[in-house]
Design a protein around this motif. Sequence first.
Motif, short mmCIF file in Angstrom:
data_model
loop_
_atom_site.label_atom_id
_atom_site.label_comp_id
_atom_site.label_asym_id
_atom_site.label_seq_id
_atom_site.Cartn_x
_atom_site.Cartn_y
_atom_site.Cartn_z
N GLN A 1 0.95 -1.20 0.04
CA GLN A 1 0.02 0.06 0.06
C GLN A 1 0.72 1.21 0.13
N ILE A 2 2.01 1.05 0.52
CA ILE A 2 2.99 2.50 0.73
C ILE A 2 3.64 2.52 -0.64
N LEU A 3 4.23 1.37 -1.23
CA LEU A 3 4.99 1.53 -2.69
C LEU A 3 4.15 1.87 -3.66
N ALA A 4 2.90 1.30 -3.81
CA ALA A 4 2.16 1.70 -5.08
C ALA A 4 2.03 3.05 -5.38
N PRO A 5 1.67 3.95 -4.33
CA PRO A 5 1.66 5.30 -4.48
C PRO A 5 2.75 6.07 -4.99
N MET A 6 3.86 5.66 -4.25
CA MET A 6 5.25 6.10 -4.65
C MET A 6 5.45 5.91 -6.10
N GLN A 7 5.24 4.45 -6.41
CA GLN A 7 5.49 4.15 -7.81
C GLN A 7 4.48 4.90 -8.82
N LYS A 8 3.55 5.52 -8.45
CA LYS A 8 2.55 6.19 -9.36
C LYS A 8 2.99 7.59 -9.21
N ASN A 9 3.31 8.01 -8.35
CA ASN A 9 3.82 9.52 -8.22
C ASN A 9 5.22 9.73 -8.96
N LEU A 10 6.18 8.66 -8.99
CA LEU A 10 7.48 8.64 -9.51
C LEU A 10 6.86 8.66 -11.23
N THR A 11 6.22 7.87 -11.68
CA THR A 11 5.73 7.70 -12.88
C THR A 11 5.21 9.01 -13.36
N ARG A 12 4.54 9.69 -12.63
CA ARG A 12 3.73 11.12 -13.02
C ARG A 12 4.73 12.23 -13.14
N GLN A 13 5.83 12.13 -12.24
CA GLN A 13 7.07 12.85 -12.30
C GLN A 13 7.98 12.69 -13.55
N GLN A 14 8.16 11.42 -13.79
CA GLN A 14 8.98 10.89 -15.00
C GLN A 14 8.18 11.52 -16.35
N ILE A 15 6.90 11.33 -16.43
CA ILE A 15 6.21 11.57 -17.81
C ILE A 15 6.21 13.27 -17.64
N LEU A 16 6.01 14.00 -16.76
CA LEU A 16 6.17 15.50 -16.90
C LEU A 16 7.72 15.85 -17.00
N LEU A 17 8.53 15.22 -16.62
CA LEU A 17 10.07 15.71 -16.92
C LEU A 17 10.27 15.16 -18.55
N THR A 18 9.72 14.15 -18.77
CA THR A 18 10.05 13.71 -20.19
C THR A 18 9.50 14.70 -21.05
N GLN A 19 8.14 15.27 -20.78
CA GLN A 19 7.76 16.22 -21.91
C GLN A 19 8.54 17.69 -21.64
N GLU A 20 9.10 17.95 -20.49
CA GLU A 20 9.85 18.98 -20.20
C GLU A 20 11.19 18.95 -21.06
N HIS A 21 11.75 17.80 -20.66
CA HIS A 21 12.91 17.24 -21.77
C HIS A 21 12.81 17.59 -23.21
N GLN A 22 11.57 16.80 -23.60
CA GLN A 22 11.40 17.08 -25.08
C GLN A 22 11.17 18.64 -25.50
N ARG A 23 10.53 19.38 -24.83
CA ARG A 23 10.56 20.80 -25.10
C ARG A 23 11.81 21.57 -25.18
N ILE A 24 12.56 21.20 -24.30
CA ILE A 24 13.99 21.82 -24.27
C ILE A 24 14.65 21.29 -25.26
N ASN A 25 14.52 20.02 -25.65
CA ASN A 25 15.48 19.35 -26.82
C ASN A 25 14.95 20.36 -27.93
N GLY A 26 13.81 20.50 -28.00
CA GLY A 26 13.22 21.20 -29.33
C GLY A 26 13.63 22.28 -29.50
N MET A 27 13.72 23.16 -28.29
CA MET A 27 14.52 24.60 -28.07
C MET A 27 15.89 24.38 -28.55
N TRP A 28 16.56 23.59 -27.90
CA TRP A 28 17.83 23.42 -28.11
C TRP A 28 18.12 23.02 -29.81
N ARG A 29 17.48 22.26 -30.32
CA ARG A 29 17.66 22.15 -31.89
C ARG A 29 17.46 23.19 -32.60
#
Length: 142
Positions: free
Chosen positions: A71-99
């Motif tokens: 019960q403790i690990l599942a929400p942590m995993q979900k939160n990390l997945t959400r953070q990873q998705i947001l960071l991936t989107q930010e990374h893609q945005r920055i990568n486009g600006m860099w290009r």
Amino acid sequence: MEALFRPLRTLCEQEEKKLSQLGQQRSETQQRIDHIQQQKDIIAQMQVQYGQYPTQTANPLLLQNTANMAQILAPMQKNLTRQQILLTQEHQRINGMWRKQLGRQQGIKWLYQKKQTERQTYLDKQEQKQLDDLAGRYAAAY
């Protein structure tokens, strides 16, 4: 004549600085994404370990602890997945600006080098013309 190239050189330096900053941001977001992935891998490994206890031979306290950890690990995993998705989107945005910035910086650098080459060719022709004029005067004098 150098004053004509100064604004272009300054612009070229500014564009290189912007490119460097975007490259740094790009690297930082990728490192953060990698760090989150490592955290997710650790949590997934913990979930597997806690799920491996045999239910028939385990005592009730161990089963309760296993359920609590799940019960403790599942929400942590979900939160990390959400953070990873947001960071991936930010990374893609920055990568486009860099290009885009890379293309802009390379274009300005090319223009600057072209103008320098044209200027040097002009100066070389002027010098050759002066030498030819001097040689003509020298030949006419003798």
